[in-house]
Design a protein around this motif. Structure first.
Motif, PDB file in Angstrom:
ATOM      1  N   ILE A   1       3.057   0.270  -0.701  1.00 54.37           N
ATOM      2  CA  ILE A   1       4.160  -0.633  -1.055  1.00 54.37           C
ATOM      3  C   ILE A   1       3.559  -1.922  -1.620  1.00 54.37           C
ATOM      4  O   ILE A   1       2.808  -2.614  -0.919  1.00 54.37           O
ATOM      5  CB  ILE A   1       5.034  -0.952   0.164  1.00 54.37           C
ATOM      6  CG1 ILE A   1       5.617   0.336   0.747  1.00 54.37           C
ATOM      7  CG2 ILE A   1       6.165  -1.912  -0.212  1.00 54.37           C
ATOM      8  CD1 ILE A   1       6.385   0.144   2.038  1.00 54.37           C
ATOM      9  N   PRO A   2       3.853  -2.261  -2.874  1.00 54.78           N
ATOM     10  CA  PRO A   2       3.280  -3.474  -3.462  1.00 54.78           C
ATOM     11  C   PRO A   2       3.699  -4.718  -2.678  1.00 54.78           C
ATOM     12  O   PRO A   2       4.767  -4.774  -2.063  1.00 54.78           O
ATOM     13  CB  PRO A   2       3.856  -3.497  -4.888  1.00 54.78           C
ATOM     14  CG  PRO A   2       4.272  -2.092  -5.154  1.00 54.78           C
ATOM     15  CD  PRO A   2       4.683  -1.525  -3.832  1.00 54.78           C
ATOM     16  N   ILE A   3       2.845  -5.746  -2.732  1.00 49.39           N
ATOM     17  CA  ILE A   3       3.123  -6.982  -2.013  1.00 49.39           C
ATOM     18  C   ILE A   3       4.406  -7.639  -2.504  1.00 49.39           C
ATOM     19  O   ILE A   3       5.133  -8.275  -1.735  1.00 49.39           O
ATOM     20  CB  ILE A   3       1.924  -7.952  -2.157  1.00 49.39           C
ATOM     21  CG1 ILE A   3       2.128  -9.197  -1.289  1.00 49.39           C
ATOM     22  CG2 ILE A   3       1.706  -8.329  -3.624  1.00 49.39           C
ATOM     23  CD1 ILE A   3       2.152  -8.919   0.181  1.00 49.39           C
ATOM     24  N   THR A   4       4.707  -7.469  -3.811  1.00 51.02           N
ATOM     25  CA  THR A   4       5.943  -8.053  -4.343  1.00 51.02           C
ATOM     26  C   THR A   4       7.180  -7.441  -3.692  1.00 51.02           C
ATOM     27  O   THR A   4       8.175  -8.140  -3.456  1.00 51.02           O
ATOM     28  CB  THR A   4       6.004  -7.844  -5.865  1.00 51.02           C
ATOM     29  OG1 THR A   4       5.818  -6.440  -6.160  1.00 51.02           O
ATOM     30  CG2 THR A   4       4.940  -8.657  -6.580  1.00 51.02           C
ATOM     31  N   ASP A   5       7.120  -6.148  -3.391  1.00 52.34           N
ATOM     32  CA  ASP A   5       8.261  -5.506  -2.729  1.00 52.34           C
ATOM     33  C   ASP A   5       8.435  -6.026  -1.304  1.00 52.34           C
ATOM     34  O   ASP A   5       9.563  -6.208  -0.819  1.00 52.34           O
ATOM     35  CB  ASP A   5       8.083  -3.990  -2.714  1.00 52.34           C
ATOM     36  CG  ASP A   5       8.262  -3.371  -4.099  1.00 52.34           C
ATOM     37  OD1 ASP A   5       8.685  -4.102  -5.009  1.00 52.34           O
ATOM     38  OD2 ASP A   5       7.985  -2.168  -4.257  1.00 52.34           O
ATOM     39  N   TRP A   6       7.317  -6.273  -0.616  1.00 50.87           N
ATOM     40  CA  TRP A   6       7.407  -6.856   0.720  1.00 50.87           C
ATOM     41  C   TRP A   6       8.041  -8.248   0.658  1.00 50.87           C
ATOM     42  O   TRP A   6       8.885  -8.603   1.498  1.00 50.87           O
ATOM     43  CB  TRP A   6       6.015  -6.957   1.348  1.00 50.87           C
ATOM     44  CG  TRP A   6       5.448  -5.655   1.820  1.00 50.87           C
ATOM     45  CD1 TRP A   6       4.405  -4.965   1.278  1.00 50.87           C
ATOM     46  CD2 TRP A   6       5.890  -4.872   2.939  1.00 50.87           C
ATOM     47  NE1 TRP A   6       4.159  -3.801   1.967  1.00 50.87           N
ATOM     48  CE2 TRP A   6       5.057  -3.722   3.000  1.00 50.87           C
ATOM     49  CE3 TRP A   6       6.902  -5.028   3.891  1.00 50.87           C
ATOM     50  CZ2 TRP A   6       5.207  -2.746   3.978  1.00 50.87           C
ATOM     51  CZ3 TRP A   6       7.047  -4.046   4.873  1.00 50.87           C
ATOM     52  CH2 TRP A   6       6.213  -2.924   4.908  1.00 50.87           C
ATOM     53  N   LEU A   7       7.632  -9.020  -0.351  1.00 52.60           N
ATOM     54  CA  LEU A   7       8.169 -10.374  -0.492  1.00 52.60           C
ATOM     55  C   LEU A   7       9.666 -10.336  -0.819  1.00 52.60           C
ATOM     56  O   LEU A   7      10.456 -11.120  -0.279  1.00 52.60           O
ATOM     57  CB  LEU A   7       7.399 -11.126  -1.583  1.00 52.60           C
ATOM     58  CG  LEU A   7       5.939 -11.453  -1.260  1.00 52.60           C
ATOM     59  CD1 LEU A   7       5.251 -12.076  -2.474  1.00 52.60           C
ATOM     60  CD2 LEU A   7       5.850 -12.395  -0.059  1.00 52.60           C
ATOM     61  N   LEU A   8      10.056  -9.421  -1.718  1.00 59.49           N
ATOM     62  CA  LEU A   8      11.469  -9.310  -2.068  1.00 59.49           C
ATOM     63  C   LEU A   8      12.295  -8.868  -0.865  1.00 59.49           C
ATOM     64  O   LEU A   8      13.415  -9.362  -0.644  1.00 59.49           O
ATOM     65  CB  LEU A   8      11.645  -8.324  -3.224  1.00 59.49           C
ATOM     66  CG  LEU A   8      11.164  -8.788  -4.598  1.00 59.49           C
ATOM     67  CD1 LEU A   8      11.235  -7.660  -5.608  1.00 59.49           C
ATOM     68  CD2 LEU A   8      12.001  -9.973  -5.080  1.00 59.49           C
ATOM     69  N   ALA A   9      11.748  -7.930  -0.082  1.00 59.60           N
ATOM     70  CA  ALA A   9      12.460  -7.476   1.115  1.00 59.60           C
ATOM     71  C   ALA A   9      12.650  -8.625   2.097  1.00 59.60           C
ATOM     72  O   ALA A   9      13.732  -8.819   2.668  1.00 59.60           O
ATOM     73  CB  ALA A   9      11.696  -6.330   1.779  1.00 59.60           C
TER      74      ALA A   9
END
Length: 832
Positions: A60-68
């Motif tokens: 899971i890309p870090i950007t997806d974690w941040l968006l979540a």
């Protein structure tokens, strides 16, 4: 991600259970519960669905974690600052606006990932309509809204994202989806498919007929037409191709069956619960209204499959074992009527015990379920487990029905618990689903170790651990399946919020009326077409919310202006059917793409062929409007019920035969035209009688209360009301109300939400109860009731069904004769 999905399911079980109120801990208000529900859905949307096709699949890309994390923060803002927001309604701060705008943007991105581009596109169009209102021409213009007002409306109140649709998602939909996921993990999906195949495989086109039945069985508990297609199509589409159906036909049949699974109660793609909320009736009433049309559309598809098989000269597949005629009749009865019989036995056979023994009846029912479950698992353990048939093997035989049925009878018990709680205990759908899910979870945990115990295997520990894995796998699967539904209901709240903020629903009414040129039939056709467009690319739940919000009021309003008192449930069923058909129709039909991928066929061709099979589904909504008796509305007694069912079933058969140009053999042109006439007459026999004598007469408005007193409980009251339209002009409208019980006529009138004041011969509406049927019709305080519309004394319209039935019989006679002549001529052709 797995742990989050399981945590979501456990939270939903806690929220639906009575435990929080018993222990006084963990009780959530509606706003907090909806926010937590949406937080879980947003997290799974950003972590389970990649942003782009090129996104990595192994991490899971870090950007997806941040968006979540950002999405969860925007939602939980409502929980953390709940008290502060409640003290300043309509006065958002800068922080409120930033959070609201960010929340809507992140929700649209989550919707794009989980559902594809169509729902975000529709939502953005509606948002643009909110802000561009002053610059739009003619009917479309409105005064617009500021960023502050729109942000507050869509995010900080219950009028937008956190509205009714999301509330129904957390209260009802999740648990039914979880129930279905646990049932699938328990092996019931394969059981239903094999059961249908064992029943029908020996007939011509048997695999296709098995696909229709199994899609109906899985569709009863599923919340997605695409999931129906994938679940049953993986097994039935290859079998259909092997017995002679083309890939396009096999995919289209499975596509039509999978989509129609969403019409089948009790879940109806989760729309049943939304419909109950929007129409203002009980969930049981929605099921009662929807049952006959769902059975009819499945029966019609069954007939279409048989016609396609007859055209190709197909024969059935050999059985592994032959049974007697009596045994065959018994298995047919058990399969087709099983759920109806089960519900009837529970309600009528056991329902009296609740009144007779009170709480003791519930304890006795629980003991019966436990003993019955152990006995059925013991019976299952005496025989080998149900094998998985390989659809790619070179030869297939039809398994024996009884050998298949005995391996899964225990799956009926959780369904029995669900029916008991709904119909006998009269619990809310959410609480009933909770106890049904608890029973289903207990089955998943115990069926393996119990089977091993009765088979005297020494693997109890291993089997229990496998049951635990399947249980938590079901919790995870249920949450994953709900991620898209939760996002869809939240995004659909943007559409609902736009309607309440701008009044665009009234604009749709004016637009359809303008384009139709005053013809109510054309109005209905245009409404159906708009529903197809609006439902394109949307899951069932979101599709219904959109079309019910925009188009159902259009039907009610235009019907009222044309002296057609359309029942509210009929309008909602109309738009639901057409919105659902968007899953088949090209170019966006999601179910067509899924079925085409399994069959190796062009999805566009599958979609067009599926639409040809679905034309019978497009016919029924028009019948809902002109003959609401098909929805079990205004049924006058047992004879009327029998006539309605008989005429509707034969009418649907005539329509299928006409649209497929085949009844017993290929139709001649005049036979097809005659079948269409028969279909019209049987579906709407009153049309012919209306030319001789009108169905209704008018009584003075001063007799309103006397007419109300004459009505039975649940009877229909029709009145003509003078009210204002969107232009401020006074227009006459006709409405139909359902009248409940009461001690006085005014009390009975109040059940429909009406309070009236009479001054001489003038009757005015004094008050409208919020959320009532009258309010949903758009009536206002001060509207004048001009007349009471009462049924006229005239013969039964079903007299006109007699010549239609005689003509039907004559066509059958002619085609039977042509069939015999063709068979008699066949040997001569062979010897030439």
């Amino acid at each position: 991600m797995t742990y989050v999905a399981i945590a979501w399911s456990l939270f939903q079980l806690w929220y639906a259970s009575p435990l929080p109120f018993m222990v006084g801990f963990g009780v959530f208000n509606d706003t907090s519960a909806r926010a937590i529900h949406l937080s879980f859905a947003l997290f799974l949307a950003f972590t389970a669905y990649p942003a782009l096709k090129s996104s990595p699949n192994t991490r899971i890309p870090i950007t997806d974690w941040l968006l979540a994390g950002a999405a969860i923060a925007t939602v939980m803002y409502l929980v953390v600052f709940y008290n502060a927001l409640a003290l300043r309604p309509g006065q958002p701060t800068t922080a409120d606006l930033v959070i609201s705008v960010a929340g809507v943007i992140l929700l649209l991105e989550a919707s794009r990932r989980a559902e594809g581009p169509w729902m975000p596109v529709i939502s953005i169009v509606f948002l643009l309509y909110v802000f561009c209102g002053p610059y739009l021409p003619g009917l479309m213009a409105h005064k617009g809204a500021s960023i502050s007002r729109a942000a507050s409306h869509f995010w900080l109140t219950s009028e937008g994202v956190f509205g009714v649709a999301l509330g129904v998602s957390i209260a009802f939909i999740f648990l039914f989806v979880l129930f279905g996921a646990l049932l699938e993990k328990a092996g019931a999906g394969n059981y239903f498919i094999q059961l249908a195949f064992s029943l029908l495989g020996q007939f011509r086109g048997g695999p296709a007929k098995a696909g229709v039945v199994s899609s109906g069985l899985t569709g009863m508990i599923s919340g997605s037409s695409v999931a129906n297609v994938v679940t049953t199509g993986t097994f039935t589409i290859p079998l259909m191709k092997r017995v002679g159906y083309t890939p396009v036909q096999a995919a289209a049949i499975e596509c039509a069956a999978g989509v129609n699974g969403q019409l089948m109660p009790p879940v109806m793609g989760a729309a049943a619960f939304l419909m109950a909320e929007y129409v203002g009736i009980t969930y049981a009433d929605v099921v009662r209204h929807a049952f006959l049309p769902a059975i009819m559309t499945y029966g019609a598809l069954f007939y279409i499959v048989d016609i396609e098989a007859a055209k190709k000269g197909m024969t059935g597949i050999a059985r592994t074992r032959r049974r007697s005629l009596a045994q065959g009749a018994m298995k047919a009865l058990l399969t087709f009527c099983g759920f109806v019989i089960l519900a009837g036995l529970i309600y009528y056979g056991l329902g009296w015990t609740k009144k007779a023994f009170g709480e003791a009846a519930s304890i006795a029912a629980l003991a019966t379920v436990i003993v019955g479950y152990v006995a059925l698992v013991w019976q299952r353990a005496r025989f080998p487990d149900l094998p998985l048939d390989d659809p790619n093997q070179s030869f297939v035989t039809v398994p024996d029905f009884y050998e298949v049925a005995r391996t899964g009878l225990h799956f009926i018990l959780p369904v029995s618990v669900l029916i008991w709680c709904l119909m006998v205990e009269e619990m809310s759908p959410g609480l009933a689903a909770f106890w049904g899910t608890v029973a289903m979870g207990a089955l998943v945990l115990t069926q393996r170790p119990l089977t091993a115990f009765f088979r005297k295997h020494d693997t109890l520990g291993a089997e229990f651990r496998e049951g635990v894995r399947e249980f938590f796998g079901g919790l995870e699967l249920g949450a994953r399946n709900m991620a898209g539904v939760g996002i869809a209901t939240a995004a659909a709240g943007i559409v609902v919020g736009t309607v309440t903020l701008t009044g665009v629903g009234l604009v749709m009414t004016e637009l359809v009326e303008l384009l139709s040129g005053g013809s109510f039939v054309v109005m209905l056709a245009l409404t159906g077409l708009i529903c197809l467009v609006l439902g394109a690319g949307l899951p069932t739940t979101a599709s219904y919310v959109v079309v019910a919000t925009l188009m159902a009021p259009v039907i009610v309003e235009l019907g009222a202006q044309n002296d057609i008192a359309v029942p509210l449930i009929a309008a909602h069923m109309f738009v639901f059917y057409f919105g659902l058909m968007a899953d088949v129709s090209p170019p966006v039909g999601l179910a067509a793409y899924a079925a085409g991928a399994i069959a190796g066929a062009d999805p566009m061709k599958v979609g067009w062929q599926g639409m040809r099979y679905e034309n019978r589904t497009a016919l029924l909504p028009f019948v809902f409007i002109y003959n609401p008796a098909i929805l079990m509305i205004d049924i006058g007694g047992p004879f009327h019920f029998i006539m309605v069912v008989t005429c509707c079933v034969l009418a649907m058969g005539a329509f299928v035969a006409a649209s497929q140009h085949w009844l017993i053999v290929r139709n001649r042109i005049w036979e097809t035209l005659a079948l269409l006439l028969i279909c019209f007459t049987l579906f709407r026999p009153g049309w012919w009688l209306d030319w001789i004598k009108p169905p209704y007469t008018e009584a003075p408005a001063s007799q309103l209360l006397q007419e109300v007193q004459k009505l039975p409980t649940g009877g229909s009251l029709r009145v003509r009301v003078t009210a204002q339209d969107i232009r401020g002009d006074n227009v006459d409208k006709t409405f139909r109300f359902t009248i409940g019980a009461g001690n006085t006529p005014q009390e009975r009138l109040n059940t429909a939400g009406l309070t009236v004041r009479q001054a001489g011969d003038i009757v005015m509406i004094q008050a409208i109860r919020f959320g009532s049927e009258a309010r949903k019709f758009g009536l206002q305080q001060g509207d004048e009731i001009k007349a009471v519309v009462v049924p006229a004394e005239r013969p039964s319209p079903y007299w006109f069904a007699i010549p239609a039935l005689l003509l039907f019989g004559f066509i059958i006679f002619l085609q039977k004769r042509r069939q015999r002549e063709a068979v008699a001529a066949l040997p001569k052709l062979v010897t030439v």
